[in-house]
Design a protein around this motif. Structure first.
Motif, PDB file in Angstrom:
ATOM      1  N   PRO A   1     -57.698   4.079  62.837  1.00  0.00           N
ATOM      2  CA  PRO A   1     -58.356   2.835  62.406  1.00  0.00           C
ATOM      3  C   PRO A   1     -57.949   1.641  63.268  1.00  0.00           C
ATOM      4  O   PRO A   1     -56.871   1.634  63.876  1.00  0.00           O
ATOM      5  CB  PRO A   1     -57.825   2.656  60.984  1.00  0.00           C
ATOM      6  N   ASP A   2     -58.812   0.639  63.318  1.00  0.00           N
ATOM      7  CA  ASP A   2     -58.460  -0.657  63.910  1.00  0.00           C
ATOM      8  C   ASP A   2     -58.138  -1.652  62.796  1.00  0.00           C
ATOM      9  O   ASP A   2     -57.205  -2.437  62.905  1.00  0.00           O
ATOM     10  CB  ASP A   2     -59.624  -1.191  64.758  1.00  0.00           C
ATOM     11  N   ILE A   3     -58.978  -1.607  61.747  1.00  0.00           N
ATOM     12  CA  ILE A   3     -58.812  -2.531  60.617  1.00  0.00           C
ATOM     13  C   ILE A   3     -58.811  -1.721  59.326  1.00  0.00           C
ATOM     14  O   ILE A   3     -59.655  -0.837  59.123  1.00  0.00           O
ATOM     15  CB  ILE A   3     -59.953  -3.571  60.589  1.00  0.00           C
ATOM     16  N   VAL A   4     -57.853  -2.023  58.454  1.00  0.00           N
ATOM     17  CA  VAL A   4     -57.745  -1.331  57.165  1.00  0.00           C
ATOM     18  C   VAL A   4     -57.813  -2.367  56.046  1.00  0.00           C
ATOM     19  O   VAL A   4     -57.142  -3.399  56.111  1.00  0.00           O
ATOM     20  CB  VAL A   4     -56.406  -0.561  57.074  1.00  0.00           C
ATOM     21  N   MET A   5     -58.625  -2.088  55.045  1.00  0.00           N
ATOM     22  CA  MET A   5     -58.675  -2.965  53.873  1.00  0.00           C
ATOM     23  C   MET A   5     -58.172  -2.170  52.665  1.00  0.00           C
ATOM     24  O   MET A   5     -58.653  -1.073  52.385  1.00  0.00           O
ATOM     25  CB  MET A   5     -60.103  -3.456  53.608  1.00  0.00           C
ATOM     26  N   VAL A   6     -57.171  -2.709  51.979  1.00  0.00           N
ATOM     27  CA  VAL A   6     -56.642  -2.099  50.758  1.00  0.00           C
ATOM     28  C   VAL A   6     -57.095  -2.970  49.587  1.00  0.00           C
ATOM     29  O   VAL A   6     -56.823  -4.170  49.566  1.00  0.00           O
ATOM     30  CB  VAL A   6     -55.093  -2.049  50.782  1.00  0.00           C
ATOM     31  N   GLY A   7     -57.777  -2.353  48.613  1.00  0.00           N
ATOM     32  CA  GLY A   7     -58.330  -3.126  47.499  1.00  0.00           C
ATOM     33  C   GLY A   7     -57.301  -3.990  46.808  1.00  0.00           C
ATOM     34  O   GLY A   7     -57.550  -5.150  46.498  1.00  0.00           O
ATOM     35  N   GLU A   8     -56.115  -3.447  46.568  1.00  0.00           N
ATOM     36  CA  GLU A   8     -55.059  -4.230  45.909  1.00  0.00           C
ATOM     37  C   GLU A   8     -53.710  -3.579  46.152  1.00  0.00           C
ATOM     38  O   GLU A   8     -53.580  -2.352  46.074  1.00  0.00           O
ATOM     39  CB  GLU A   8     -55.321  -4.314  44.401  1.00  0.00           C
ATOM     40  N   ILE A   9     -52.707  -4.383  46.479  1.00  0.00           N
ATOM     41  CA  ILE A   9     -51.329  -3.883  46.579  1.00  0.00           C
ATOM     42  C   ILE A   9     -50.713  -3.991  45.183  1.00  0.00           C
ATOM     43  O   ILE A   9     -50.394  -5.083  44.720  1.00  0.00           O
ATOM     44  CB  ILE A   9     -50.517  -4.678  47.615  1.00  0.00           C
ATOM     45  N   ARG A  10     -50.575  -2.824  44.508  1.00  0.00           N
ATOM     46  CA  ARG A  10     -50.126  -2.815  43.122  1.00  0.00           C
ATOM     47  C   ARG A  10     -48.681  -2.357  42.969  1.00  0.00           C
ATOM     48  O   ARG A  10     -48.047  -2.635  41.962  1.00  0.00           O
ATOM     49  CB  ARG A  10     -51.018  -1.889  42.284  1.00  0.00           C
ATOM     50  N   ASP A  11     -48.190  -1.595  43.934  1.00  0.00           N
ATOM     51  CA  ASP A  11     -46.853  -1.019  43.783  1.00  0.00           C
ATOM     52  C   ASP A  11     -46.146  -0.956  45.128  1.00  0.00           C
ATOM     53  O   ASP A  11     -46.742  -1.195  46.176  1.00  0.00           O
ATOM     54  CB  ASP A  11     -46.951   0.379  43.159  1.00  0.00           C
ATOM     55  N   LEU A  12     -44.869  -0.611  45.100  1.00  0.00           N
ATOM     56  CA  LEU A  12     -44.053  -0.590  46.310  1.00  0.00           C
ATOM     57  C   LEU A  12     -44.545   0.454  47.302  1.00  0.00           C
ATOM     58  O   LEU A  12     -44.554   0.211  48.515  1.00  0.00           O
ATOM     59  CB  LEU A  12     -42.586  -0.331  45.940  1.00  0.00           C
ATOM     60  N   GLU A  13     -44.983   1.621  46.799  1.00  0.00           N
ATOM     61  CA  GLU A  13     -45.439   2.682  47.700  1.00  0.00           C
ATOM     62  C   GLU A  13     -46.624   2.221  48.544  1.00  0.00           C
ATOM     63  O   GLU A  13     -46.644   2.387  49.763  1.00  0.00           O
ATOM     64  CB  GLU A  13     -45.820   3.929  46.881  1.00  0.00           C
ATOM     65  N   THR A  14     -47.617   1.625  47.879  1.00  0.00           N
ATOM     66  CA  THR A  14     -48.787   1.098  48.602  1.00  0.00           C
ATOM     67  C   THR A  14     -48.364   0.002  49.562  1.00  0.00           C
ATOM     68  O   THR A  14     -48.831  -0.059  50.708  1.00  0.00           O
ATOM     69  CB  THR A  14     -49.830   0.557  47.599  1.00  0.00           C
TER      70      THR A  14
ATOM     71  N   VAL B   1     -45.322 -14.492  48.226  1.00  0.00           N
ATOM     72  CA  VAL B   1     -44.120 -14.015  48.920  1.00  0.00           C
ATOM     73  C   VAL B   1     -43.081 -13.536  47.909  1.00  0.00           C
ATOM     74  O   VAL B   1     -42.489 -12.458  48.060  1.00  0.00           O
ATOM     75  CB  VAL B   1     -43.525 -15.138  49.812  1.00  0.00           C
ATOM     76  N   ILE B   2     -42.869 -14.327  46.858  1.00  0.00           N
ATOM     77  CA  ILE B   2     -41.892 -13.959  45.827  1.00  0.00           C
ATOM     78  C   ILE B   2     -42.328 -12.676  45.121  1.00  0.00           C
ATOM     79  O   ILE B   2     -41.512 -11.805  44.825  1.00  0.00           O
ATOM     80  CB  ILE B   2     -41.709 -15.106  44.807  1.00  0.00           C
ATOM     81  N   ARG B   3     -43.626 -12.546  44.860  1.00  0.00           N
ATOM     82  CA  ARG B   3     -44.155 -11.338  44.203  1.00  0.00           C
ATOM     83  C   ARG B   3     -43.856 -10.096  45.052  1.00  0.00           C
ATOM     84  O   ARG B   3     -43.460  -9.049  44.535  1.00  0.00           O
ATOM     85  CB  ARG B   3     -45.665 -11.493  43.977  1.00  0.00           C
ATOM     86  N   LEU B   4     -44.039 -10.194  46.346  1.00  0.00           N
ATOM     87  CA  LEU B   4     -43.785  -9.059  47.238  1.00  0.00           C
ATOM     88  C   LEU B   4     -42.300  -8.691  47.260  1.00  0.00           C
ATOM     89  O   LEU B   4     -41.942  -7.510  47.250  1.00  0.00           O
ATOM     90  CB  LEU B   4     -44.276  -9.376  48.655  1.00  0.00           C
ATOM     91  N   THR B   5     -41.433  -9.703  47.305  1.00  0.00           N
ATOM     92  CA  THR B   5     -39.987  -9.421  47.321  1.00  0.00           C
ATOM     93  C   THR B   5     -39.549  -8.798  45.997  1.00  0.00           C
ATOM     94  O   THR B   5     -38.717  -7.899  45.971  1.00  0.00           O
ATOM     95  CB  THR B   5     -39.172 -10.695  47.608  1.00  0.00           C
ATOM     96  N   GLU B   6     -40.135  -9.278  44.876  1.00  0.00           N
ATOM     97  CA  GLU B   6     -39.822  -8.686  43.568  1.00  0.00           C
ATOM     98  C   GLU B   6     -40.306  -7.245  43.485  1.00  0.00           C
ATOM     99  O   GLU B   6     -39.746  -6.416  42.769  1.00  0.00           O
ATOM    100  CB  GLU B   6     -40.457  -9.519  42.448  1.00  0.00           C
TER     101      GLU B   6
END
Length: 567
Positions: free
Chosen positions: A387-400, A427-432
């Motif tokens: 792929p060149d560009i990837v779209m993920v519908g939603e980052i819901r968990d650490l694995e994704t 940013v805080i949400r991602l670190t949490e």
């Protein structure tokens, strides 16, 4: 009272010129509109002016019937056929007195009949013919009888609408075959929703009533009530059309259905069925490709914000995050960005739950947790698909998140969404979630927060006077108050009397420049990141909303609903 009599009253009072009366009669004959509706549509008079003329002529109080929320217990006092025959509607009951709105309150015989039917003293008020007819349609839907429905064809319900999988029969809650009236009724609701550009349809069962509501431009508006006792049959009909299990009434179900208009236009509906205390609630999301705004210049970006956004989606690697609650327009923004990037030499893959719109030239994958096709699984597969560009519908968990950030750091552009209140809190949400700060700073290029504000209806837009302090309380600088000319919509047929027609997005763009990255690595709080981002030139959601207010696009109420004041 005949429509012509209303016209004569208006001419006699000098509100309508004879030639205007003649034009309105011609329009009435040509379109089938009520004469008063034709007069309003032609712009000769407003509905309230007609009401005041009738009030003066009959010497009884005038009531704006379309503003009344009539209780079901009042509706049951007078049969629908009596209301339709005499153009009247009951409004409210106090003790033994029943207030009834008449198009012609001078008809003494009808009042006597009503007194006999209801065993109440009748207090007459006057209303416009169009408003009374609309009220009958809105509040008497629950008493439509099967005989009436049987005589209605699908074409009469909606001249441009037919089902692509139109079944002639429906299975009811007992599994037996019901006849066509429910099929026609459901078709008419879907057709009406398509015409009115509805985003969602809610079918809601309660103990004593069954309600259908349309979401138009963010507002929920009651639609025609269904025939009484048909809640289960309507839910079953929709489940059959969506290929869902009609025998399963205990668990939520999701599906899709497709309809085709007579003109050949196909429309998709996303269907969600949920068991409630009084039956199954069904919500249909209308996915209309023609309403998808792929032109980025028309989304609502300010010129400088659009320049920043375009520059960051053109970067060959890294991550762009779009944040906001459900229904804030994130999907539209992402689709418009992908449409801009969709070239023959670019490989774009998307993981969506669900795929809402089909975009030619983009590889779209629908998530299916039943077979373990999750965002994480799809992302792993994408990385083996060059792929060149990837779209993920939603980052819901650490694995994704881990796989998405890995893709962003190895030569791919990743676009995704999160559910956060604003850009700095992302940013805080991602670190949490467990993502290390150094990974965030090395991959994230831009974070965009967005909301939707209602646009003022151009047909009934009017300036209003607002105290300076009100604007200052919103966040307008005292020196800038004089530059604001505030408008609102009065409410008209064009906007379903809401004053709002269409929506525009407001944006908050936080660039991850060197200073922002340094703050993230030092463990800055949301407040500190917000303060620093504003210092670096970030326009907050409230500032973006105020620019829409200043431009006369939206209202003070919409600004308050869509954003919080900057601190």
């Amino acid at each position: 009272m005949s429509s012509l009599k209303v016209g004569e009253i208006l001419v006699k009072q000098g509100l309508l010129k004879p030639d205007q009366f003649a034009s309105a009669v011609e329009e009435h004959k040509k379109t089938g509109l009520k004469l008063t509706s034709a007069i309003v549509q032609l712009g000769y008079l407003k509905d309230v002016q007609i009401l005041r003329a009738l009030e003066k002529h009959y010497a009884v109080p005038g009531v704006e019937v379309n503003t009344f929320e009539i209780d079901h217990s009042v509706i049951t006092l007078i049969p629908r056929d009596v209301c339709e025959k005499n153009t009247l509607v009951p409004l409210q009951k106090a003790g033994t007195t029943l207030v009834v709105a008449f198009a012609d309150p001078s008809n003494i015989m009808v009042k006597e009949d009503l007194r006999f039917i209801t065993r109440c003293r009748i207090q007459a008020v006057v209303g416009t013919e169009g408003a009374i007819v609309s009220a009958i349609e809105k509040f008497y839907g629950g008493t439509i009888n099967t005989k009436t429905l049987n005589t209605m064809s699908v074409d009469s319900l909606d001249e441009d609408f037919s089902m692509s999988n139109n079944a002639a029969e429906i299975i009811d809650q007992d599994g037996s075959v019901d006849d066509a009236p429910i099929v026609k009724f459901v078709n008419s609701i879907l057709g009406d929703a398509i015409r009115k550009k509805v985003s969602d349809i809610h079918f809601e069962p309660y103990e004593k009533r069954y309600r259908i509501r349309f979401r138009i431009d963010g507002n929920l508006i009651e639609a025609t009530a269904p025939p009484s006792g048909t809640a289960a049959a309507i839910a079953s009909r929709i489940k059959i059309m969506s290929k869902l299990d009609i025998a399963e009434k205990r668990r939520p179900q999701d599906g899709r259905l497709k309809v085709r208009t007579v003109k050949g236009k196909e429309m998709d509906f996303r269907v969600s069925v949920m068991p409630t205390l009084w039956g199954e609630k069904v919500v249909l999301r209308l996915l209309d490709q023609s309403n998808l705004q792929l032109d980025m210049t028309k989304l609502g970006f300010e010129a400088d914000d659009l320049k920043i956004f375009k520059a960051n989606i053109q970067v060959p690697q890294g991550m762009v995050l779009i944040t906001g609650p459900t229904g804030s327009g994130k999907t539209t923004t992402i689709y418009s960005a992908l449409s801009e990037l969709n070239q023959s030499d670019v490989n774009i893959s998307t993981a969506e739950d669900p795929v809402e719109f089909n975009l030619e030239g983009i590889n779209q994958v629908n998530m299916n947790p039943d077979i373990d096709l999750t965002f994480a699984a799809a992302l792993r597969s994408f990385l083996r698909q060059d792929p060149d560009i990837v779209m993920v519908g939603e980052i819901r968990d650490l694995e994704t998140a881990e796989i998405a950030f890995k893709a962003a750091s190895t030569g791919h552009l990743v676009v995704s969404t999160l559910h956060t209140n604003d850009a700095p809190s992302t940013v805080i949400r991602l670190t949490e979630m467990g993502v290390a700060p150094y990974i965030i700073t090395s991959t994230v290029n831009l974070i965009v927060a967005q909301r939707l504000v209602g646009k003022i209806c151009e047909s009934c837009k009017t300036p209003i006077e607002v105290p300076a302090q009100t604007l200052i309380n919103l966040g307008v600088a005292p020196n800038d108050v004089g530059e604001y000319k505030v408008f609102r919509g009065r409410g008209c047929a064009n906007c379903n009397n809401t004053g709002i027609k269409g929506r525009a997005a407001i944006y908050e763009l936080m660039l991850m420049n060197e200073k922002m990255k340094e703050a993230v690595l030092k463990g800055a709080s949301t407040g500190q990141l917000r303060y620093l981002a504003r210092e670096q030139g970030m326009r907050t959601l409230r500032r973006s909303a105020l620019l829409k207010l200043k431009a006369g696009v939206t209202t003070i109420e919409e600004v308050l609903n869509a954003s919080v004041k900057d601190t």
